[in-house]
Motif scaffolding. Structure first.
Motif, mmCIF file in Angstrom:
data_model
loop_
_atom_site.group_PDB
_atom_site.id
_atom_site.type_symbol
_atom_site.label_atom_id
_atom_site.label_comp_id
_atom_site.label_asym_id
_atom_site.label_seq_id
_atom_site.Cartn_x
_atom_site.Cartn_y
_atom_site.Cartn_z
ATOM 1 N N GLY A 49 -59.971 0.806 -5.477
ATOM 2 C CA GLY A 49 -60.377 1.818 -4.519
ATOM 3 C C GLY A 49 -60.031 3.226 -4.973
ATOM 4 N N LEU A 50 -58.859 3.367 -5.581
ATOM 5 C CA LEU A 50 -58.463 4.684 -6.087
ATOM 6 C C LEU A 50 -59.350 5.133 -7.239
ATOM 7 C CD1 LEU A 50 -54.560 4.763 -5.979
ATOM 8 C CD2 LEU A 50 -56.129 6.415 -4.969
ATOM 9 N N ARG A 51 -59.707 4.192 -8.098
ATOM 10 C CA ARG A 51 -60.606 4.544 -9.205
ATOM 11 C C ARG A 51 -61.954 5.010 -8.669
ATOM 12 N NH1 ARG A 51 -58.651 3.158 -14.179
ATOM 13 N NH2 ARG A 51 -56.874 1.730 -14.200
ATOM 14 N N ARG A 52 -62.422 4.370 -7.621
ATOM 15 C CA ARG A 52 -63.685 4.785 -7.015
ATOM 16 C C ARG A 52 -63.558 6.174 -6.399
ATOM 17 N NH1 ARG A 52 -65.025 -0.944 -3.953
ATOM 18 N NH2 ARG A 52 -65.901 -2.048 -5.777
ATOM 19 N N ARG A 53 -62.411 6.451 -5.765
ATOM 20 C CA ARG A 53 -62.200 7.769 -5.168
ATOM 21 C C ARG A 53 -62.188 8.858 -6.237
ATOM 22 N NH1 ARG A 53 -59.746 8.014 0.214
ATOM 23 N NH2 ARG A 53 -59.651 5.902 1.095
ATOM 24 N N LEU A 54 -61.558 8.574 -7.370
ATOM 25 C CA LEU A 54 -61.518 9.555 -8.455
ATOM 26 C C LEU A 54 -62.916 9.790 -9.019
ATOM 27 C CD1 LEU A 54 -58.271 8.516 -10.382
ATOM 28 C CD2 LEU A 54 -58.577 10.459 -8.842
ATOM 29 N N ALA A 55 -63.674 8.710 -9.191
ATOM 30 C CA ALA A 55 -65.041 8.849 -9.695
ATOM 31 C C ALA A 55 -65.899 9.636 -8.711
ATOM 32 C CB ALA A 55 -65.649 7.469 -9.940
ATOM 33 N N GLN A 56 -65.714 9.371 -7.406
ATOM 34 C CA GLN A 56 -66.472 10.087 -6.386
ATOM 35 C C GLN A 56 -66.097 11.560 -6.365
ATOM 36 O OE1 GLN A 56 -68.800 8.278 -4.443
ATOM 37 N NE2 GLN A 56 -69.552 10.359 -4.080
ATOM 38 N N ALA A 60 -46.625 5.941 0.764
ATOM 39 C CA ALA A 60 -47.776 6.202 1.632
ATOM 40 C C ALA A 60 -49.041 5.553 1.091
ATOM 41 C CB ALA A 60 -47.983 7.711 1.787
ATOM 42 N N THR A 61 -49.218 5.596 -0.237
ATOM 43 C CA THR A 61 -50.406 4.993 -0.832
ATOM 44 C C THR A 61 -50.371 3.478 -0.683
ATOM 45 O OG1 THR A 61 -50.436 6.786 -2.452
ATOM 46 C CG2 THR A 61 -51.823 4.891 -2.908
ATOM 47 N N ARG A 62 -49.201 2.882 -0.896
ATOM 48 C CA ARG A 62 -49.092 1.420 -0.746
ATOM 49 C C ARG A 62 -49.396 0.984 0.677
ATOM 50 N NH1 ARG A 62 -44.099 2.126 -3.248
ATOM 51 N NH2 ARG A 62 -43.091 1.378 -1.353
ATOM 52 N N LEU A 63 -48.827 1.705 1.650
ATOM 53 C CA LEU A 63 -49.010 1.322 3.047
ATOM 54 C C LEU A 63 -50.438 1.558 3.532
ATOM 55 C CD1 LEU A 63 -45.696 2.627 4.660
ATOM 56 C CD2 LEU A 63 -46.288 0.283 4.030
ATOM 57 N N GLN A 93 -54.700 9.957 -15.988
ATOM 58 C CA GLN A 93 -55.132 9.164 -14.840
ATOM 59 C C GLN A 93 -54.552 7.758 -14.907
ATOM 60 O OE1 GLN A 93 -59.392 9.200 -14.326
ATOM 61 N NE2 GLN A 93 -59.554 11.389 -14.751
ATOM 62 N N GLU A 94 -54.617 7.146 -16.088
ATOM 63 C CA GLU A 94 -54.104 5.790 -16.238
ATOM 64 C C GLU A 94 -52.608 5.718 -15.981
ATOM 65 O OE1 GLU A 94 -55.833 3.040 -16.629
ATOM 66 O OE2 GLU A 94 -57.658 4.261 -16.506
ATOM 67 N N ARG A 95 -51.900 6.779 -16.351
ATOM 68 C CA ARG A 95 -50.455 6.824 -16.112
ATOM 69 C C ARG A 95 -50.136 6.685 -14.629
ATOM 70 N NH1 ARG A 95 -47.061 12.375 -17.108
ATOM 71 N NH2 ARG A 95 -45.488 12.028 -15.507
ATOM 72 N N TYR A 96 -50.926 7.351 -13.779
ATOM 73 C CA TYR A 96 -50.673 7.276 -12.346
ATOM 74 C C TYR A 96 -51.211 5.987 -11.741
ATOM 75 C CZ TYR A 96 -49.088 12.093 -12.276
ATOM 76 O OH TYR A 96 -48.367 13.243 -12.486
ATOM 77 N N LEU A 97 -52.373 5.559 -12.193
ATOM 78 C CA LEU A 97 -52.989 4.384 -11.601
ATOM 79 C C LEU A 97 -52.258 3.097 -11.934
ATOM 80 C CD1 LEU A 97 -56.724 5.315 -12.213
ATOM 81 C CD2 LEU A 97 -55.568 5.206 -10.002
ATOM 82 N N THR A 98 -51.556 3.073 -13.040
ATOM 83 C CA THR A 98 -50.875 1.846 -13.463
ATOM 84 C C THR A 98 -49.367 1.897 -13.287
ATOM 85 O OG1 THR A 98 -50.756 2.670 -15.752
ATOM 86 C CG2 THR A 98 -52.666 1.330 -15.162
ATOM 87 N N ARG A 149 -43.100 19.520 -2.497
ATOM 88 C CA ARG A 149 -43.751 18.522 -3.347
ATOM 89 C C ARG A 149 -44.249 17.349 -2.509
ATOM 90 N NH1 ARG A 149 -42.434 18.895 -8.935
ATOM 91 N NH2 ARG A 149 -40.943 20.585 -9.364
ATOM 92 N N LEU A 150 -45.386 16.790 -2.911
ATOM 93 C CA LEU A 150 -45.916 15.590 -2.281
ATOM 94 C C LEU A 150 -46.483 14.677 -3.363
ATOM 95 C CD1 LEU A 150 -47.753 16.980 0.899
ATOM 96 C CD2 LEU A 150 -45.640 15.641 0.832
ATOM 97 N N PRO A 151 -46.625 13.385 -3.066
ATOM 98 C CA PRO A 151 -47.156 12.453 -4.062
ATOM 99 C C PRO A 151 -48.583 12.795 -4.473
ATOM 100 C CG PRO A 151 -46.090 11.278 -2.258
ATOM 101 C CD PRO A 151 -46.206 12.699 -1.832
ATOM 102 N N VAL A 152 -48.924 12.438 -5.685
ATOM 103 C CA VAL A 152 -50.258 12.735 -6.216
ATOM 104 C C VAL A 152 -51.325 11.862 -5.573
ATOM 105 C CG1 VAL A 152 -51.695 12.663 -8.289
ATOM 106 C CG2 VAL A 152 -49.376 13.579 -8.416
ATOM 107 N N LEU A 153 -51.091 10.560 -5.526
ATOM 108 C CA LEU A 153 -52.149 9.627 -5.149
ATOM 109 C C LEU A 153 -52.487 9.634 -3.668
ATOM 110 C CD1 LEU A 153 -51.213 6.522 -7.351
ATOM 111 C CD2 LEU A 153 -52.864 8.343 -7.833
ATOM 112 N N SER A 154 -51.584 10.107 -2.818
ATOM 113 C CA SER A 154 -51.851 10.071 -1.379
ATOM 114 C C SER A 154 -52.168 11.446 -0.812
ATOM 115 C CB SER A 154 -50.651 9.460 -0.634
ATOM 116 O OG SER A 154 -49.464 10.182 -0.916
#
Length: 261
Positions: free
Chosen positions: A178-185, A168-171, A157-162, A136-141
């Motif tokens: 930025g994450l919202r832009r990555r998801l849209a892209q 790893a994502t924090r660091l 999506q909102e559950r993870y973003l908020t 297993r690995l984190p979703v956002l990173s």
């Protein structure tokens, strides 16, 4: 189901015993089980013995315990995840042979909040890769996490973003914007690409796999060293594989194909 003095059910204690085993601890004594589960030694020994009698655990000649064949047998016999993995392998092999990079199939565990890898093909050219089957690995990173999340329902999506982000994502310095832009892209491009977040020096590229009704089932990903990134070559091959697998999974229909929970 009978509860322990702490209020924990028998099923919950059995699951704790099973979770005590991992790649670093394939065999455990009853005392080691007690330490890793927080159960008393007598309880751990009794549960392990009962589970061994039913084949859920296996007792080794020196009295240690390991996961039994019954669990593997049941998983192979009835797992729709296994069917998904088997369907994906020919498409993964096409990516693996042409790109010579580690190639994986991942799904999203909504309850745990991680991605879990169902299949993996290894390349000797890639040394920095944390993925492993059943790992297993984190979703956002992770690239497959973003590829799946980009095509998931908005409320998920909102559950993870908020919620609380993984370390790893924090660091990495990535912001919520930025994450919202990555998801849209990722929705626009049809794939997600992350560089040097989970492991410095490596990159991940992933594209989603869809099933009946256009629901996202998982993602196929490539892990490459950063100096071996060539998206102009890698992305078309990856998209061809995921689109082929999506057609196959979609053609099975709701009664014959796997759909995410």
């Amino acid at each position: 189901m009978a509860n322990s003095p702490s209020g924990e059910s028998l099923i919950q204690r059995l699951v704790r015993v099973l979770h005590a085993f991992d790649a670093d601890h394939p065999e455990l004594t009853a005392s080691e089980l007690a330490v890793r589960t927080g159960l008393s030694t007598s309880t751990a020994h009794r549960l392990a013995g009962d589970m061994a009698e039913e084949g859920l655990l296996r007792r080794t000649p020196d009295g240690r315990f390991r996961i039994g064949l019954v669990l593997w047998e049941l998983g192979q016999r009835s797992s729709t995840y296994q069917e998904f993995g088997q369907a994906a392998l020919p498409f993964m092999e096409a990516v693996h042979v042409t790109q010579r990079q580690n190639t994986s199939l991942a799904i999203l565990d909504h309850d745990d909040g991680t991605i879990i890898y169902l299949e993996r093909l290894i390349s000797k050219d890639v040394s920095t890769d944390l993925t492993k089957v059943a790992g297993r690995l984190p979703v956002l990173s992770t690239a497959p996490g973003l590829a799946i999340l980009a095509h998931s329902p908005r409320q998920l999506q909102e559950r993870y973003l908020t919620s609380t982000w993984d370390r790893a994502t924090r660091l990495s310095g990535i912001t919520e914007v930025g994450l919202r832009r990555r998801l849209a892209q990722a929705r626009t491009d049809g794939y997600a690409h992350l560089r040097g977040i989970t492991v410095a020096g490596s990159s991940g590229t992933a594209a989603p796999v869809f099933g009946p009704g256009g629901r996202v089932l998982g993602a196929i990903s490539i892990v490459a060293e950063v100096d071996q990134i060539n998206l102009q070559i890698q992305v078309p091959v990856l998209l061809a594989a995921t689109r082929g697998l999506s057609r196959q999974m979609g053609s099975r229909g709701k009664s014959g194909g796997w759909e995410p929970s």
